[in-house]
Design a protein around this motif. Structure first.
Motif, PDB file in Angstrom:
ATOM      1  N   VAL A 186      -5.514  -0.228  -7.717  1.00  0.00           N
ATOM      2  CA  VAL A 186      -4.345  -1.104  -7.819  1.00  0.00           C
ATOM      3  C   VAL A 186      -3.681  -0.859  -9.161  1.00  0.00           C
ATOM      4  O   VAL A 186      -4.312  -0.973 -10.208  1.00  0.00           O
ATOM      5  CB  VAL A 186      -4.730  -2.592  -7.679  1.00  0.00           C
ATOM      6  CG1 VAL A 186      -3.508  -3.477  -7.824  1.00  0.00           C
ATOM      7  CG2 VAL A 186      -5.413  -2.836  -6.333  1.00  0.00           C
ATOM      8  N   LEU A 187      -2.412  -0.490  -9.115  1.00  0.00           N
ATOM      9  CA  LEU A 187      -1.611  -0.297 -10.317  1.00  0.00           C
ATOM     10  C   LEU A 187      -0.913  -1.616 -10.631  1.00  0.00           C
ATOM     11  O   LEU A 187      -0.218  -2.173  -9.781  1.00  0.00           O
ATOM     12  CB  LEU A 187      -0.570   0.802 -10.096  1.00  0.00           C
ATOM     13  CG  LEU A 187       0.492   0.950 -11.184  1.00  0.00           C
ATOM     14  CD1 LEU A 187      -0.145   1.459 -12.479  1.00  0.00           C
ATOM     15  CD2 LEU A 187       1.593   1.880 -10.725  1.00  0.00           C
ATOM     16  N   ILE A 246       0.852  -1.199   0.000  1.00  0.00           N
ATOM     17  CA  ILE A 246       0.000   0.000   0.000  1.00  0.00           C
ATOM     18  C   ILE A 246       0.880   1.238   0.000  1.00  0.00           C
ATOM     19  O   ILE A 246       1.770   1.393   0.841  1.00  0.00           O
ATOM     20  CB  ILE A 246      -0.922   0.017   1.228  1.00  0.00           C
ATOM     21  CG1 ILE A 246      -1.812  -1.214   1.224  1.00  0.00           C
ATOM     22  CG2 ILE A 246      -1.763   1.289   1.248  1.00  0.00           C
ATOM     23  CD1 ILE A 246      -2.644  -1.375   2.481  1.00  0.00           C
ATOM     24  N   TYR A 247       0.636   2.119  -0.967  1.00  0.00           N
ATOM     25  CA  TYR A 247       1.363   3.385  -1.037  1.00  0.00           C
ATOM     26  C   TYR A 247       0.949   4.232   0.164  1.00  0.00           C
ATOM     27  O   TYR A 247      -0.244   4.367   0.450  1.00  0.00           O
ATOM     28  CB  TYR A 247       1.024   4.098  -2.348  1.00  0.00           C
ATOM     29  CG  TYR A 247       1.890   5.305  -2.605  1.00  0.00           C
ATOM     30  CD1 TYR A 247       3.119   5.164  -3.222  1.00  0.00           C
ATOM     31  CD2 TYR A 247       1.477   6.574  -2.230  1.00  0.00           C
ATOM     32  CE1 TYR A 247       3.922   6.251  -3.460  1.00  0.00           C
ATOM     33  CE2 TYR A 247       2.276   7.675  -2.470  1.00  0.00           C
ATOM     34  CZ  TYR A 247       3.503   7.510  -3.084  1.00  0.00           C
ATOM     35  OH  TYR A 247       4.304   8.591  -3.317  1.00  0.00           O
ATOM     36  N   PRO A 248       1.903   4.824   0.874  1.00  0.00           N
ATOM     37  CA  PRO A 248       1.543   5.591   2.076  1.00  0.00           C
ATOM     38  C   PRO A 248       0.766   6.856   1.723  1.00  0.00           C
ATOM     39  O   PRO A 248       1.136   7.603   0.827  1.00  0.00           O
ATOM     40  CB  PRO A 248       2.891   5.928   2.713  1.00  0.00           C
ATOM     41  CG  PRO A 248       3.890   5.812   1.618  1.00  0.00           C
ATOM     42  CD  PRO A 248       3.346   4.813   0.639  1.00  0.00           C
ATOM     43  N   PHE A 292       5.030   3.235  -8.604  1.00  0.00           N
ATOM     44  CA  PHE A 292       5.769   2.263  -9.406  1.00  0.00           C
ATOM     45  C   PHE A 292       7.250   2.304  -9.059  1.00  0.00           C
ATOM     46  O   PHE A 292       7.884   1.269  -8.879  1.00  0.00           O
ATOM     47  CB  PHE A 292       5.547   2.554 -10.893  1.00  0.00           C
ATOM     48  CG  PHE A 292       6.403   1.735 -11.812  1.00  0.00           C
ATOM     49  CD1 PHE A 292       6.183   0.378 -11.961  1.00  0.00           C
ATOM     50  CD2 PHE A 292       7.427   2.329 -12.526  1.00  0.00           C
ATOM     51  CE1 PHE A 292       6.968  -0.381 -12.814  1.00  0.00           C
ATOM     52  CE2 PHE A 292       8.218   1.585 -13.383  1.00  0.00           C
ATOM     53  CZ  PHE A 292       7.991   0.222 -13.527  1.00  0.00           C
ATOM     54  N   GLY A 293       7.809   3.502  -8.930  1.00  0.00           N
ATOM     55  CA  GLY A 293       9.224   3.645  -8.598  1.00  0.00           C
ATOM     56  C   GLY A 293       9.565   3.125  -7.216  1.00  0.00           C
ATOM     57  O   GLY A 293      10.612   2.517  -6.998  1.00  0.00           O
ATOM     58  N   ASP A 294       8.654   3.330  -6.259  1.00  0.00           N
ATOM     59  CA  ASP A 294       8.918   2.933  -4.874  1.00  0.00           C
ATOM     60  C   ASP A 294       8.623   1.455  -4.592  1.00  0.00           C
ATOM     61  O   ASP A 294       9.309   0.825  -3.791  1.00  0.00           O
ATOM     62  CB  ASP A 294       8.091   3.773  -3.906  1.00  0.00           C
ATOM     63  CG  ASP A 294       8.505   5.234  -3.879  1.00  0.00           C
ATOM     64  OD1 ASP A 294       9.581   5.562  -4.429  1.00  0.00           O
ATOM     65  OD2 ASP A 294       7.754   6.050  -3.312  1.00  0.00           O
ATOM     66  N   PHE A 295       7.592   0.903  -5.245  1.00  0.00           N
ATOM     67  CA  PHE A 295       7.118  -0.437  -4.880  1.00  0.00           C
ATOM     68  C   PHE A 295       7.179  -1.459  -6.011  1.00  0.00           C
ATOM     69  O   PHE A 295       6.951  -2.631  -5.784  1.00  0.00           O
ATOM     70  CB  PHE A 295       5.685  -0.369  -4.351  1.00  0.00           C
ATOM     71  CG  PHE A 295       5.574   0.383  -3.067  1.00  0.00           C
ATOM     72  CD1 PHE A 295       5.886  -0.223  -1.865  1.00  0.00           C
ATOM     73  CD2 PHE A 295       5.177   1.709  -3.051  1.00  0.00           C
ATOM     74  CE1 PHE A 295       5.796   0.468  -0.674  1.00  0.00           C
ATOM     75  CE2 PHE A 295       5.075   2.413  -1.870  1.00  0.00           C
ATOM     76  CZ  PHE A 295       5.391   1.799  -0.676  1.00  0.00           C
ATOM     77  N   GLY A 296       7.412  -1.037  -7.232  1.00  0.00           N
ATOM     78  CA  GLY A 296       7.518  -1.997  -8.332  1.00  0.00           C
ATOM     79  C   GLY A 296       6.251  -2.134  -9.147  1.00  0.00           C
ATOM     80  O   GLY A 296       5.442  -1.215  -9.228  1.00  0.00           O
ATOM     81  N   ASP A 297       6.089  -3.304  -9.743  1.00  0.00           N
ATOM     82  CA  ASP A 297       5.048  -3.530 -10.738  1.00  0.00           C
ATOM     83  C   ASP A 297       3.622  -3.519 -10.205  1.00  0.00           C
ATOM     84  O   ASP A 297       2.688  -3.266 -10.959  1.00  0.00           O
ATOM     85  CB  ASP A 297       5.280  -4.862 -11.449  1.00  0.00           C
ATOM     86  CG  ASP A 297       6.520  -4.833 -12.311  1.00  0.00           C
ATOM     87  OD1 ASP A 297       6.929  -3.736 -12.721  1.00  0.00           O
ATOM     88  OD2 ASP A 297       7.082  -5.909 -12.571  1.00  0.00           O
ATOM     89  N   VAL A 298       3.417  -3.850  -8.940  1.00  0.00           N
ATOM     90  CA  VAL A 298       2.068  -3.898  -8.366  1.00  0.00           C
ATOM     91  C   VAL A 298       2.057  -3.095  -7.079  1.00  0.00           C
ATOM     92  O   VAL A 298       2.845  -3.345  -6.170  1.00  0.00           O
ATOM     93  CB  VAL A 298       1.622  -5.354  -8.083  1.00  0.00           C
ATOM     94  CG1 VAL A 298       0.225  -5.388  -7.497  1.00  0.00           C
ATOM     95  CG2 VAL A 298       1.684  -6.188  -9.359  1.00  0.00           C
ATOM     96  N   MET A 355       3.407   6.994 -10.991  1.00  0.00           N
ATOM     97  CA  MET A 355       4.826   6.782 -11.286  1.00  0.00           C
ATOM     98  C   MET A 355       5.646   6.675 -10.002  1.00  0.00           C
ATOM     99  O   MET A 355       6.589   5.891  -9.923  1.00  0.00           O
ATOM    100  CB  MET A 355       5.368   7.901 -12.176  1.00  0.00           C
ATOM    101  CG  MET A 355       4.792   7.886 -13.588  1.00  0.00           C
ATOM    102  SD  MET A 355       5.105   6.363 -14.476  1.00  0.00           S
ATOM    103  CE  MET A 355       6.876   6.436 -14.633  1.00  0.00           C
ATOM    104  N   SER A 356       5.283   7.456  -9.006  1.00  0.00           N
ATOM    105  CA  SER A 356       5.977   7.395  -7.721  1.00  0.00           C
ATOM    106  C   SER A 356       5.753   6.025  -7.064  1.00  0.00           C
ATOM    107  O   SER A 356       6.688   5.424  -6.537  1.00  0.00           O
ATOM    108  CB  SER A 356       5.480   8.513  -6.813  1.00  0.00           C
ATOM    109  OG  SER A 356       6.056   8.424  -5.554  1.00  0.00           O
TER     110      SER A 356
END
Length: 90
Positions: free
Chosen positions: A52-53, A10-12, A35-41, A32-33
């Motif tokens: 959900v990305l 979960i993105y903060p 994706f950059g911080d956590f990867g593909d999902v 994009m942030s």
């Protein structure tokens, strides 16, 4: 054998609205942030909803329902979508 299923990170976000204020300001930058911080999902909390990305094409293919366009057209409009001579949907 398939790997065990894990929950997407979960993105903060801050406060009761989670990532919603940032998503409203600049949705592409937020995605994009994540994706950059956590990867593909990655999962974003947007007030009472979750977004959900899924960024990797292989993962996208695993969750997309085959023939979804045809199913949707039949449910909403009562007929299959028109196809071009090439076989592609209009």
């Amino acid at each position: 054998m398939n790997a065990p299923v894990r929950s997407a990170p979960i993105y903060p976000g801050s406060g009761p609205f989670g990532s919603l204020p940032r998503f409203r300001r600049d949705p592409l930058a937020l995605l994009m942030s994540g994706f950059g911080d956590f990867g593909d999902v990655v999962r974003f909390r947007l007030f009472t909803r979750n977004l959900v990305l899924v960024a990797h094409p292989t993962d996208q293919g695993a969750i997309v329902v085959p023939d979804y366009a045809e199913q949707l057209c039949r449910e909403r409009f009562g007929h299959a979508p028109r196809r071009a001579p090439s076989g592609r949907l209009h």
